[in-house]
Design an enzyme around this catalytic site. Structure first.
Site, PDB file in Angstrom:
ATOM      1  N   LYS A  76      12.032  13.319  30.628  1.00 19.34           N
ATOM      2  CA  LYS A  76      12.031  13.767  29.222  1.00 19.34           C
ATOM      3  C   LYS A  76      10.719  14.509  29.003  1.00 19.34           C
ATOM      4  CE  LYS A  76      12.494  11.700  24.561  1.00 19.34           C
ATOM      5  NZ  LYS A  76      12.621  10.418  23.834  1.00 19.34           N
ATOM      6  N   SER A 112      16.460  10.239  20.582  1.00 18.23           N
ATOM      7  CA  SER A 112      15.779  11.494  20.831  1.00 18.23           C
ATOM      8  C   SER A 112      15.858  11.969  22.289  1.00 18.23           C
ATOM      9  CB  SER A 112      14.319  11.398  20.414  1.00 18.23           C
ATOM     10  OG  SER A 112      13.681  10.388  21.145  1.00 18.23           O
ATOM     11  N   SER A 121      16.085   5.420  21.210  1.00 16.53           N
ATOM     12  CA  SER A 121      16.187   6.796  21.713  1.00 16.53           C
ATOM     13  C   SER A 121      16.703   6.960  23.129  1.00 16.53           C
ATOM     14  CB  SER A 121      14.827   7.476  21.627  1.00 16.53           C
ATOM     15  OG  SER A 121      14.516   7.723  20.274  1.00 16.53           O
TER      16      SER A 121
END
Lengths: 488, 491
Positions: free
Chosen positions: A85, A160, A184
């Site tokens: 990420k 997210s 997330s």
């Protein structure tokens, strides 16, 4: 079928465990694998916008090195591709955190988790899309544009950590790293039909993870098999002296040690009574029945303090975030507004222009919660309730082994459906947030669903430091076919 | 109006906040080097420049130094203290917050007792990190983060101080502790040791304190006294003319000897303090405190007392020697090395006359003050050997002084100098007798005078004998043999 590639369709064959085995045994070449993989990534990624930066040169260099020698005994992820990420530091990789503020910023040091993975022979292949500074539940808040759900390209991936979730769903990497502060990783895992695991707070070092809510954040993996999660945790799950909040506890595998027979599963009944999508409710009940059939026992429990979940979470997360994001001031790195006439204007313009709406909203909320005269009422009180919540979970786990809830109230929603109302968006996280508040580990597992149905995620929570038990439970669920990675 | 007149009507109330940089190799929350004077932005790491994803880690050595200071000032050491974030925006503060301690500091309720026996209470000592340095060059502002994150302790006194002199004495005491206990380098010019003074005045009849102003960043004892004095005078004038004191921060201009407004405290910042989530509470066990206490370098007053008691030194000598910690060690090592050979008092005499004199010479040469000198012109081993030579009777005291002059400028050892210059004392009876015979033969008139009663002439013979041998005769032996030689001649 939008994604027919075998990388996407055969999770076992392309699991980290199987890949590492075949690379170690020199049954296949890392370089050749990457060539095929990248061809798949390049043809699929434009549809979903998961990968923001593919580091081919870096990956091939590592692959060539590994092909040229034997694996050592420690290199349990030898040749295995991994996606990060883009809020995780890796030298030279894109660490733009989905934000204009850091668009173009390249990593300046390696996060501990990253260093450990590389030491274990993993090949980092690139950075993945995310909601800006990890604030969001749909991955619609990114400077790179939204991430789309591979199961239905009109829907969100979840957030997210939408980018890494989709990367693993499509087989770009058997393991990808996200971050989980309020759900997330678990929520996008649910929306995409794969596994998403949030460790006990402190079990994985936060050194190198761009901070959002410091007392809540954890680097958290996506995978498609329990064994891969287990392998990953063995490699990264132990103390780090660079992170003073990391646990003095080493993850130790318990695969094959957890049986569904005799297991006590707690369900907070009042929580799951209403507000659930019909499909989610059905899958949830099927799981209950499946557990009973396998010899487990369902215990109805009540966690009183859960009614304060959202307010406590948003006060704490936003307060910490408002402080963590102060370093983005256009002075040492990142976006810098042009033409400011003095320092005050420089700060105001840089931060107003560099941050997106949701980020600014949370910074303002957090600043308010900490301000003089309000601290005790808001942040102070939230921390007290949080501690009560933690104690409550601790007590409940004396009666049950694991706690089961849905991961999210619905399946993946349509793009744009919730982005007009922040509160609507926040409600998505109602089941996932408690684990972050209590500091315990939690796992989203994909329920078996009928063909051409949207994935549905269910969540198991385990006591503090019982990460290995939770992953072993996952394996038992796999064996009993109570969970299944959703087919593309 | 003069200061003494002001005091007839008003009480002066002063509190001091001292920021003391800790002498650790690395910074408070990162392993980057804390050294001073390097090229800008070379002593930095991800934490010092607040890269995204960086985390703080506590420097345990710095914690021990804070405990040391707490013990020296008789503070209560908190078993649990908490780091907090102090949030504000400024270019020299890379994270946008400073890591410090807020409502739970590591040390509380200490004291310093002045010479007058007045107690100045210390409210607290807490640990924090220093900011970077802004430098203005033309239109541009540049930032150097070398200092960002350096370990500091902040020592806050209660407003118990009543005069500039008391303030200076208090500050000097803290400074002596800091340097002697090796807590800080205490170099005020380098900014190791900075002081802010909170000053207010009130009518003697008033109970409530007056509005105070804060004079920031005073970096010398001399300026502290001047700045406070000036500020008191300024406040007096304002009040006497019917004005009100604004609560503000002021700087001190040493050239014009005035304080000036820097920023108004009315625009007080809301720092939004909250406990640092990246660091667990700091736990200090009783065992750790005891360990620090055991390893505490000796405080000057304690050392002076010990020199008086164990070595029998007069208070004045002891006081002087302990004022420079290197001198104190030198002296003590000298005494220990010469145990059984030379009495401590003799060492002290040597130290006070010869060694101190050499320090003064060094001071003139280098421009450092005597208590700042760390390297002695005559080394410890040179001194030990010199005094040994005297105690062994190889050279006389007189010759020793001659050798000492040589040692100030030479790296050679005393034994070598004595050998090279042929300064070995003559102690052989027959040798001495030969010289005595010669002297007595050459001075018949004086001999006759001495025998008839002029006893003072004894020293004349001694002088002559010494002159003939370049001062190398063993004085005790010379005296003894000269007496007998004269007695023989008397008959």
């Amino acid at each position: 079928m939008a994604f027919s590639s075998e990388f996407a369709r055969y999770p076992q064959k392309h699991s980290a465990y199987e890949l590492a085995k075949s690379f170690r045994e020199k049954k296949r070449s890392c370089v050749t694998y990457l060539e095929e993989l990248f061809s798949h990534v390049e043809s699929s990624n434009s549809k979903v916008n998961a990968i923001t930066s593919l580091e081919k040169q870096y990956a091939f260099k590592k692959a060539r090195e590994l092909d040229g020698r034997d694996a050592t005994v420690d290199e349990k992820l030898f040749g295995v591709p991994v996606v990060l990420k883009e809020n995780i530091q890796k030298i030279g990789f894109s660490v733009s955190c989905g934000s204009k503020m850091l668009n173009g910023y390249r990593g300046q040091f390696d996060a501990t988790a990253v260093a450990r993975l590389e030491k274990a022979g993993a090949i980092l292949i690139g950075s993945a899309n995310m909601d800006e500074f990890a604030m969001g539940s749909s991955n619609e808040q990114s400077v790179h544009g939204p991430v789309l759900n591979p199961h239905d390209l009109t829907r969100v991936s979840g957030g997210s950590s939408g980018g890494p979730a989709v990367a693993t769903t499509l087989g770009f990497a058997p393991i990808s790293l996200g971050s989980d502060t309020g759900g997330s990783v678990r929520q996008p895992a649910a929306y995409c039909g794969i596994l998403g695991f949030k460790p006990t707070y402190g079990q994985i070092s936060r050194y190198g993870l761009v901070a959002y809510g410091s007392s809540l954040d954890q680097i958290s993996p996506f995978a498609r098999t329990a064994k891969d999660l287990d392998l990953f945790m063995e490699i990264v799950g132990y103390e780090d002296k660079e992170d003073a909040t990391s646990l003095q506890h080493r993850y130790q595998s318990k695969l094959n040690e957890v049986s569904l027979k005799g297991l006590k599963i707690g369900i907070p009944r009042s929580l799951v009574k209403e507000g659930l999508d019909k499909n989610v409710r059905e899958s949830f009940h099927k799981m209950e029945e499946g557990l009973i059939a396998a010899g487990g026992k369902i215990v109805d429990i009540e966690i009183k303090h859960l009614e304060h979940t959202l307010s406590v979470y948003y006060l704490i997360a936003c307060a910490e975030a408002s402080s963590n994001l102060s370093r983005f001031d256009g002075i040492r790195y990142g976006y810098r507004a042009a033409g400011a006439k003095d320092l005050g204007e420089h700060y105001a313009r840089t931060r107003s222009e560099g941050f997106g709406e949701e980020v600014k909203r949370r910074i303002m909320l957090g600043t308010f919660a900490l301000s003089a005269g309000y601290y005790n009422e808001f942040y102070g009180k939230a921390q007290l309730i949080r501690e009560m919540m933690r104690k409550e979970f601790e007590n409940k786990f004396k009666e049950v082994d694991f706690i089961l809830t849905p991961t999210a109230p619905t399946s993946a929603f349509k793009l744009g459906e919730k982005s007009h109302d922040p509160m609507q968006m926040y409600l998505n996280d109602i089941f996932t947030i408690p684990a972050n508040l209590a500091g315990i580990c939690a796992l989203s597992v994909p329920a078996p669903v009928a063909k051409n149905t949207l994935p549905i995620g269910l969540q198991f929570m385990a006591p503090w430091k019982k990460d290995a038990d939770l992953i072993a439970l996952c394996q038992a669920l796999e064996d009993a076919q109570l969970i299944q990675v959703t087919e593309l | 109006m003069n200061y003494a007149d002001i005091l007839k009507k008003y009480d002066v109330v002063i509190g001091l906040e001292v920021h003391c940089q800790l002498a650790t190799r690395s910074k408070m929350f990162s392993s980057a080097s804390a050294s001073f004077g390097n090229e800008p932005n070379t002593n930095i790491d991800p934490a010092c420049v607040a890269l995204p994803g960086a985390l703080p880690v506590v420097n345990e050595e710095a914690v021990d130094l804070a405990i040391r200071m707490g013990l020296a000032t008789e503070c209560h050491i908190a078993p649990i203290s908490v780091f907090a974030r102090k949030n504000y925006f400024y270019p020299d503060l890379p994270k946008g917050y400073q890591l410090t301690q807020f409502d739970k500091p590591i040390c509380l309720d200490g004291q310093i007792i002045l010479k007058s026996e007045k107690t100045i209470r210390i409210e607290r000592i807490h640990i924090e990190e220093d900011a970077g340095k802004n430098v203005h060059v033309g239109n541009a502002s540049l930032v150097d983060y070398n200092r960002s994150g350096v370990a500091l302790i902040e020592i806050v006194s209660h407003p118990d101080i009543s005069s500039p002199e008391e303030a200076t004495e208090y500050l000097k005491r803290l400074h002596t502790f800091a340097v002697h206990l090796e807590v800080s380098n205490g170099d005020m010019e380098k900014g190791n040791f900075r002081c802010d003074a909170n000053v207010s005045i009130k009518l003697k009849s008033e109970k409530t304190l007056g509005t105070r102003t804060e004079i920031k960043n005073i970096n010398s004892f001399k300026y502290l006294e001047k700045a406070i004095t000036h500020e008191v005078e300024r406040q007096y004038e304002v009040i006497e003319e019917g004005g009100k004191i604004t609560m503000e921060t002021r700087g001190y201009d040493s050239e014009r000897n005035v304080t000036y407004t820097q920023r108004s405290k009315e625009q007080a910042h809301d720092y939004r303090f909250f406990p640092e989530p990246d660091l667990p509470p700091l736990i200090v066990t009783k065992e750790r405190i005891e360990k620090v206490r055991k390893l505490l370098p000796e405080l000057p007053e304690v050392r002076a007392k010990r020199f008086e008691d164990i070595y029998g030194l007069p208070a004045y000598d002891a006081g002087l020697i302990v004022s420079n910690k290197y001198a104190a060690s030198y002296f003590e090592n000298l005494v220990k090395a010469l145990v059984g050979k030379v009495e401590p008092k003799a060492c002290s005499n040597y130290f006070m006359s010869d060694v101190l004199r050499s320090l003064k010479i060094e001071s003139e040469k280098t421009g450092l003050s005597v208590d700042e000198i760390t390297e002695f012109p005559v080394s410890l081993s040179q001194s030990v050997e010199l005094l040994s030579l005297v105690s062994e009777g190889i050279i006389s005291q007189r010759i020793a002084k001659e050798v000492f002059e040589e040692l100030i400028i030479s790296q050679k050892m005393p034994r070598e100098i004595v050998k090279d210059k042929g300064l070995v004392q003559v102690s052989d009876d027959s040798e001495i007798s030969k010289v005595i015979e010669k002297v007595l033969n050459e001075s018949p008139a004086q001999l006759a005078d001495y025998i008839s009663g002029k006893e003072k002439l004894f020293s004349y013979f001694v002088g002559q004998a010494m002159k003939a041998t370049g001062g190398k005769l063993n004085p005790a032996k010379l005296n003894e043999l000269l007496k007998s030689a004269i007695e023989v001649r008397r008959k």
